[in-house]
Design an enzyme around this catalytic site. Structure first.
Site, PDB file in Angstrom:
ATOM      1  N   GLU A 135      -0.993   4.854  -5.599  1.00  0.00           N
ATOM      2  CA  GLU A 135      -2.355   4.965  -6.136  1.00  0.00           C
ATOM      3  C   GLU A 135      -2.852   6.411  -6.058  1.00  0.00           C
ATOM      4  O   GLU A 135      -3.821   6.778  -6.707  1.00  0.00           O
ATOM      5  CB  GLU A 135      -3.342   3.959  -5.558  1.00  0.00           C
ATOM      6  CG  GLU A 135      -3.597   3.810  -4.081  1.00  0.00           C
ATOM      7  CD  GLU A 135      -2.464   3.201  -3.290  1.00  0.00           C
ATOM      8  OE1 GLU A 135      -1.534   3.952  -2.992  1.00  0.00           O
ATOM      9  OE2 GLU A 135      -2.521   2.017  -2.927  1.00  0.00           O
ATOM     10  N   ASP A 173       3.044  12.264   3.764  1.00  0.00           N
ATOM     11  CA  ASP A 173       3.497  12.489   2.388  1.00  0.00           C
ATOM     12  C   ASP A 173       2.508  13.236   1.514  1.00  0.00           C
ATOM     13  O   ASP A 173       2.888  13.909   0.571  1.00  0.00           O
ATOM     14  CB  ASP A 173       3.777  11.130   1.734  1.00  0.00           C
ATOM     15  CG  ASP A 173       5.255  10.992   1.432  1.00  0.00           C
ATOM     16  OD1 ASP A 173       6.023  11.766   2.023  1.00  0.00           O
ATOM     17  OD2 ASP A 173       5.610  10.128   0.625  1.00  0.00           O
ATOM     18  N   ILE A 221       2.897   1.472  -3.563  1.00  0.00           N
ATOM     19  CA  ILE A 221       2.139   1.648  -4.813  1.00  0.00           C
ATOM     20  C   ILE A 221       1.533   3.054  -4.825  1.00  0.00           C
ATOM     21  O   ILE A 221       0.800   3.422  -3.922  1.00  0.00           O
ATOM     22  CB  ILE A 221       1.042   0.581  -4.936  1.00  0.00           C
ATOM     23  CG1 ILE A 221       1.705  -0.785  -5.118  1.00  0.00           C
ATOM     24  CG2 ILE A 221       0.110   0.884  -6.095  1.00  0.00           C
ATOM     25  CD1 ILE A 221       0.752  -1.942  -5.057  1.00  0.00           C
ATOM     26  N   ASN A 246       3.254   7.250   4.277  1.00  0.00           N
ATOM     27  CA  ASN A 246       2.769   7.320   2.895  1.00  0.00           C
ATOM     28  C   ASN A 246       1.377   7.874   2.760  1.00  0.00           C
ATOM     29  O   ASN A 246       1.072   8.564   1.797  1.00  0.00           O
ATOM     30  CB  ASN A 246       2.834   5.942   2.248  1.00  0.00           C
ATOM     31  CG  ASN A 246       4.246   5.602   1.897  1.00  0.00           C
ATOM     32  OD1 ASN A 246       4.728   6.015   0.871  1.00  0.00           O
ATOM     33  ND2 ASN A 246       4.917   4.914   2.792  1.00  0.00           N
ATOM     34  N   VAL A 270       0.851  -1.204   0.000  1.00  0.00           N
ATOM     35  CA  VAL A 270       0.000   0.000   0.000  1.00  0.00           C
ATOM     36  C   VAL A 270       0.878   1.243   0.000  1.00  0.00           C
ATOM     37  O   VAL A 270       0.614   2.222  -0.703  1.00  0.00           O
ATOM     38  CB  VAL A 270      -0.924   0.002   1.248  1.00  0.00           C
ATOM     39  CG1 VAL A 270      -1.645   1.332   1.370  1.00  0.00           C
ATOM     40  CG2 VAL A 270      -1.909  -1.137   1.171  1.00  0.00           C
ATOM     41  N   ALA A 271       1.969   1.164   0.797  1.00  0.00           N
ATOM     42  CA  ALA A 271       2.819   2.338   0.927  1.00  0.00           C
ATOM     43  C   ALA A 271       3.596   2.614  -0.353  1.00  0.00           C
ATOM     44  O   ALA A 271       3.815   3.758  -0.723  1.00  0.00           O
ATOM     45  CB  ALA A 271       3.790   2.130   2.085  1.00  0.00           C
ATOM     46  N   ASP A 323      -8.345  33.866 -34.795  1.00  0.00           N
ATOM     47  CA  ASP A 323      -9.095  34.861 -35.562  1.00  0.00           C
ATOM     48  C   ASP A 323      -8.385  36.188 -35.413  1.00  0.00           C
ATOM     49  O   ASP A 323      -7.636  36.391 -34.468  1.00  0.00           O
ATOM     50  CB  ASP A 323     -10.487  35.047 -34.956  1.00  0.00           C
ATOM     51  CG  ASP A 323     -11.388  33.872 -35.229  1.00  0.00           C
ATOM     52  OD1 ASP A 323     -11.101  33.139 -36.178  1.00  0.00           O
ATOM     53  OD2 ASP A 323     -12.370  33.710 -34.495  1.00  0.00           O
TER      54      ASP A 323
HETATM   55  P1  ATP Z   1     -12.202  36.930 -37.969  1.00  0.00           P
HETATM   56  O1  ATP Z   1     -13.037  37.256 -36.771  1.00  0.00           O
HETATM   57  O2  ATP Z   1     -12.226  35.494 -38.361  1.00  0.00           O
HETATM   58  O3  ATP Z   1     -10.871  37.547 -37.960  1.00  0.00           O
HETATM   59  P2  ATP Z   1     -13.733  38.749 -39.476  1.00  0.00           P
HETATM   60  O4  ATP Z   1     -14.598  39.078 -38.335  1.00  0.00           O
HETATM   61  O5  ATP Z   1     -12.835  39.797 -39.969  1.00  0.00           O
HETATM   62  O6  ATP Z   1     -12.906  37.484 -39.251  1.00  0.00           O
HETATM   63  P3  ATP Z   1     -16.105  38.123 -40.875  1.00  0.00           P
HETATM   64  O7  ATP Z   1     -16.865  38.696 -39.755  1.00  0.00           O
HETATM   65  O8  ATP Z   1     -16.414  36.772 -41.371  1.00  0.00           O
HETATM   66  O9  ATP Z   1     -14.586  38.146 -40.635  1.00  0.00           O
HETATM   67  O10 ATP Z   1     -16.176  39.142 -42.059  1.00  0.00           O
HETATM   68  C1  ATP Z   1     -15.695  38.862 -43.348  1.00  0.00           C
HETATM   69  C2  ATP Z   1     -15.987  40.022 -44.263  1.00  0.00           C
HETATM   70  O11 ATP Z   1     -17.399  40.211 -44.344  1.00  0.00           O
HETATM   71  C3  ATP Z   1     -15.429  41.337 -43.781  1.00  0.00           C
HETATM   72  O12 ATP Z   1     -14.164  41.566 -44.316  1.00  0.00           O
HETATM   73  C4  ATP Z   1     -16.415  42.351 -44.302  1.00  0.00           C
HETATM   74  O13 ATP Z   1     -16.073  42.762 -45.597  1.00  0.00           O
HETATM   75  C5  ATP Z   1     -17.712  41.572 -44.368  1.00  0.00           C
HETATM   76  N1  ATP Z   1     -18.565  41.884 -43.215  1.00  0.00           N
HETATM   77  C6  ATP Z   1     -18.252  41.773 -41.920  1.00  0.00           C
HETATM   78  N2  ATP Z   1     -19.286  42.109 -41.136  1.00  0.00           N
HETATM   79  C7  ATP Z   1     -20.290  42.453 -41.960  1.00  0.00           C
HETATM   80  C8  ATP Z   1     -21.643  42.874 -41.759  1.00  0.00           C
HETATM   81  N3  ATP Z   1     -22.159  43.033 -40.569  1.00  0.00           N
HETATM   82  N4  ATP Z   1     -22.380  43.127 -42.851  1.00  0.00           N
HETATM   83  C9  ATP Z   1     -21.877  42.969 -44.071  1.00  0.00           C
HETATM   84  N5  ATP Z   1     -20.635  42.559 -44.328  1.00  0.00           N
HETATM   85  C10 ATP Z   1     -19.829  42.312 -43.293  1.00  0.00           C
END
Ligand code: ATP
Length: 872
Positions: A284, A710, A282, A706, A279-280, A326
């Protein structure tokens, strides 16, 4: 139950005694009393007593208790009682740890609980889904999970996935019209939305008709199963290791048992000793130490805005070698301001428009109409891109609410990141206008006319070139560009078809600034130093994305940027070849993200990937660490992710990687501490058995060390403050087992040194001819040297370099351990129970000196030979 689908919206509102303005607080309270909370009943939860009993589930512990019980009946042995007490105390410690770990995981879950947007007291608010009640007015948009059943009262092309309920994976379009007929199947109740389904497109407003167990989901789902967290790879790895080690230890114990019996020890005592040794020795506790350290680590991370949803993500974070992020909102501030416009063949600053010019006015106006955001000094609601357009209007005293009242919206095709455009239909005087705004490169081929101060004219190639040049110039300075267009249409219907988004009239380009977050450049640079490749994946234009990426240090060479369409032309193999040379992916759609993750993974990388949209869920699941955005992310993306960033900030990811690495190191240090101590015990017993010396410890001694003294330093080591220099190392290869050869060698050497000191103490005692004194000295030395060894295990570096007092928990554990040992050594009733001799001052001095020896030796070695922190 009422069939709400057969009723008109006003009838439904009447039956539910609510209105399109929603409920007020007192009414909500009344309904809460009546209907309870909106939650499905959970399955049976283990109570604390059951958790306590589970601690005894180990076979060896059961054998030990059985042996102890038998010996109580045979010779009424006091030490059997102590074994019992020690085992119970150990179980109490184990229970406390488990309850604490579960509590912290539960509070983490509460932090990432789903939310719903409802109208309360006439105002739209976001509340936890469990607080939604019957009669609430719920707002739903793409990416939301529907949290209750309800009847649609306003429908804007909503499509939902009801597979959790109907098993049908196709998206279903919904309506607000009455559905006739009795017993209409769930799938055909097109004006109803059901709890647990997912909004994949469009939006809608619904009134809640049923909540909790009264929903369709509540009807079909039997009790919610308690989804127990699966063991993390590290835990599985350790469990396997423990199993192998256990077999080896059991063999050693059997040999020792046979030797003991041969040498004439009573069988019962020999069994007890061998089992106690097993026990000591191993470990676990390893797996539960990992859980508690992970759980405590996640609490710290939560305070730093990273909510861990799956424990295994913490381990994975330490090995992340690529972070795909993003751009908008994660690397940038997501605070957009319109800086420039291109209208009527000229480029202007946002403040220099002339609203007497019809085109300038249309540019501002249409940007506000084809828009869901609102903005005031107190509050900005909606997508920052759209808020920027509303704020542009504010410069010219245009109010979005009164404009939208004057030119009401009668139809729309919502924005989605795949199409990258959005359209709305408005009544303007006696005309019906469709306003379309979106990415310039998407709209340019759909434009056939241009609006200038001279009126509308067919667009020429020259015009298009000028627009494209303006777009490029704006993008080069990191501005996000949106084209604003419109078209007069005939139909007067709400159902708009994307095919109509053609033959548009160009009005303007709006270019907005979204500055990088202040901390992004620093975070990127520490990523690169830590051997992690940062990659930007964005829906934005390539030139805009590259400009921002260059500014924060992601992009060095223009060749490192690629567009989604170029990616479409690459096969998976070609992408795999190229993937490590690309730092920026622009104009991508969510499917591209999966391909990028897979390509990196095929090259043995551990990939962290951010996402916020409804379509990001598959990529988040595919990534090793899926990261959702807490502020802007959809419920679906949060559900698919293993971590949620409460501040949407890239720097928080980097901090989490550093935390992940530190947590891993701390776990490793705890393991090192436990295993080296156990090794010392085993080596000492093995030596005495082979050398035909008396047994150095009693069963009680081993269990005391243990199971009790410990475990304190082991947890304290898990709480070691995080070190910054972990980000100077390359990522750990996830396939490297935690127990490498070097690690094992270290454990053996340290165990050996402690064993030698223990045996030295034992021999000193033996020389007096008093076996019990020898055993007392061996036990105290082993116990105390392991307490000292806790300090060694804090790091691979000299303790004087990392600061002797920088982990107060190790001191507390040391103090408590010493107090426990002292009570056994100096309180006479305990002395009797533990078969301990009273010690002279001289003997105490010898024990202290020998216990300190391993610490002194190891620290001296490190001071001389170990220059800086290196993980083995
Ligand atoms: P990420 O967050 O991935 O960096 P993003 O936010 O820049 O991306 P999207 O939001 O998908 O990307 O936007 C892509 C494109 O769509 C933009 O470059 C813009 O031209 C257009 N866009 C963004 N928001 C709008 C909106 N509310 N209405 C119309 N067109 C839009």
């Amino acid at each position: 139950m009422e069939n709400f689908y057969e009723k008109s919206t006003s009838e439904v509102l009447n039956i539910l005694k609510t209105s399109p303005k929603g409920l007020n607080d007192s009414e909500v309270e009344r309904r809460r009393q009546k209907y309870g909370y909106n939650e499905l009943q959970e399955g049976h939860k283990k109570n604390i007593f059951q958790i306590f009993l589970e601690q005894f589930k180990d076979l060896l512990i059961m054998i030990l208790i059985a042996a102890a019980l038998v010996s109580i009946f045979l010779d009424n042995s006091g030490s059997a009682l102590v074994i019992f007490a020690v085992v119970v105390l150990n179980s109490i410690l184990g229970t406390l740890q488990q309850v604490k770990a579960e509590k912290s995981l539960k509070s983490l879950k509460a932090l990432s609980a789903p939310t719903a947007k409802v109208l309360r007291n006439g105002i739209q608010v976001e509340i936890p889904s469990r607080e939604v009640t019957v009669g609430d007015i719920l707002y739903l948009e793409a990416g939301d999970y529907i949290s209750a059943d309800g009847r649609i009262i306003e429908n804007y092309s909503i499509q939902v996935n009801e597979s959790s309920l109907t098993g049908e994976s196709e998206n279903v379009s919904k309506t607000e019209d009455i559905i006739e007929g009795e017993n209409v199947p769930i799938g055909d109740r097109k004006n109803m939305l059901f709890s647990g389904s997912l909004v994949t497109y469009g939006r809608a407003v619904m009134v809640v008709t049923n909540i909790g167990m009264d929903t369709q989901l509540g009807n079909v789902a039997s009790l919610l199963k308690n989804t127990e967290e699966k063991k993390t790879p590290l835990q599985v790895n350790l469990d396997n290791f423990s199993k192998k080690l256990s077999t080896a230890i059991l063999i050693i114990c059997i040999i020792i048992f046979i030797l003991d019996v041969f040498r004439g020890y009573p069988i019962m005592d020999s069994i007890m000793f061998s089992v106690a040794l097993a026990v000591a020795a191993i470990p676990e506790a390893l797996s539960s130490i990992v859980t508690i350290v992970l759980a405590l680590g996640t609490q710290k991370m939560a305070k730093e805005n990273a909510i861990i949803k799956k424990l295994k993500a913490v381990e994975g974070l330490g090995s992340v070698s690529v972070i795909c992020s993003d751009k908008t909102g994660t690397l940038t501030q997501n605070k957009m301001t319109v800086k420039k416009l291109y209208t009527d063949n000229r480029t202007l600053n946002a403040g220099d428009l002339n609203l007497d010019n019809q085109v300038d006015k249309m540019a501002v106006l249409m940007g506000i109409l084809c828009n869901d955001a609102s903005s005031s000094n107190e509050e900005k609601i909606g997508d920052p891109t759209e808020i920027a357009l509303v704020d542009l209007g504010k410069i010219y005293n245009l109010n979005e609410l009164s404009l939208r009242e004057k030119y009401p919206r009668i139809g729309e095709i919502p924005f989605d990141s795949e199409r990258k455009i959005m359209s709305t239909v408005h009544k303007v005087n006696d005309k019906t206008l469709m306003v379309t705004k979106g990415a310039c490169d998407v709209l340019i081929n759909r434009i056939s006319k241009i609006q200038t101060c001279r009126g509308i004219s067919p667009i020429t190639e020259e015009d298009k070139k000028k627009i494209e040049r303006a777009n490029e110039n704006f993008s080069k300075t990191g501005l996000r560009v949106l084209a604003v267009t419109y078209k007069e249409i005939d139909i007067d219907k709400t159902a708009l078809d994307p095919k109509q988004e053609n033959g548009l009239t160009f009005v303007a380009l709006t270019a907005m600034m979204d500055p990088p977050r202040e901390e992004s450049a620093q975070a990127i640079s520490s990523c690169i130093k830590a051997g992690i490749k940062p990659v930007m994946i964005t829906g934005d234009h390539k030139i805009t994305a590259s400009a921002i990426a260059r500014e924060i240090g992601i992009l060095k060479d223009e060749k490192e940027a690629m567009e989604g369409r170029e990616l479409d032309h690459l096969s998976d193999e070609e992408l795999r070849e190229k993937v490590d040379k690309i730092s920026v992916y622009a104009r991508v759609s969510p499917e591209h993200k999966i391909r990028i993750v897979k390509a990196w993974q095929q090259k043995d990388n551990i990939v962290a990937m951010t996402g916020d949209g409804v379509n990001d869920a598959p990529a988040l699941k595919q990534a090793n660490i899926g990261i959702a955005m807490g502020i802007t992310g959809t419920e679906v993306s949060k559900d698919a992710a293993s971590m949620v960033l409460m501040d949407d900030n890239f720097a928080t990811i980097v901090k989490s990687v550093s935390n992940g690495r530190n947590i891993y190191n701390n776990i490793k240090n705890s393991i090192r501490f436990l295993l080296s101590g156990n090794t010392a015990g085993i080596l000492a017993v093995l030596y005495t058995s082979l050398a035909a010396l008396p047994i150095p410890f009693t069963a009680v001694h081993l269990l005391f060390i243990n199971l009790i003294t410990d475990s304190l330093p082991a947890i304290a080591l898990g709480l070691e403050p995080y070190k910054h220099n972990v980000m100077k190392e390359k990522p750990r290869n996830i396939n490297t087992p935690i127990l490498t050869k070097a690690f094992g060698r270290g454990i053996l050497i340290e165990g050996f040194i402690i064993a030698v000191c223990t045996l030295f103490a034992f021999h000193t005692g033996l020389k007096t001819g008093d076996n019990m004194l020898a055993s007392t000295m061996a036990f105290s030395t082993l116990c105390m040297s392991r307490l000292f060894h806790g300090f060694n295990c804090r790091s691979r570096e000299s303790i004087f370099r990392i600061g002797l007092f920088s982990n107060k928990y190790v001191w507390i554990a040391f103090g408590l351990g010493l107090a426990l040992l002292s009570s056994v050594l100096f309180l006479s009733p305990l002395r009797t129970l533990f078969e301990i001799r009273q010690l002279s001052l001289n003997q105490i001095g010898t024990i202290c000196l020998l216990s300190f020896m391993p610490f002194a030796l190891i620290q001296t070695y490190r001071l001389i030979f170990v220059k800086s922190e290196k993980s083995s």
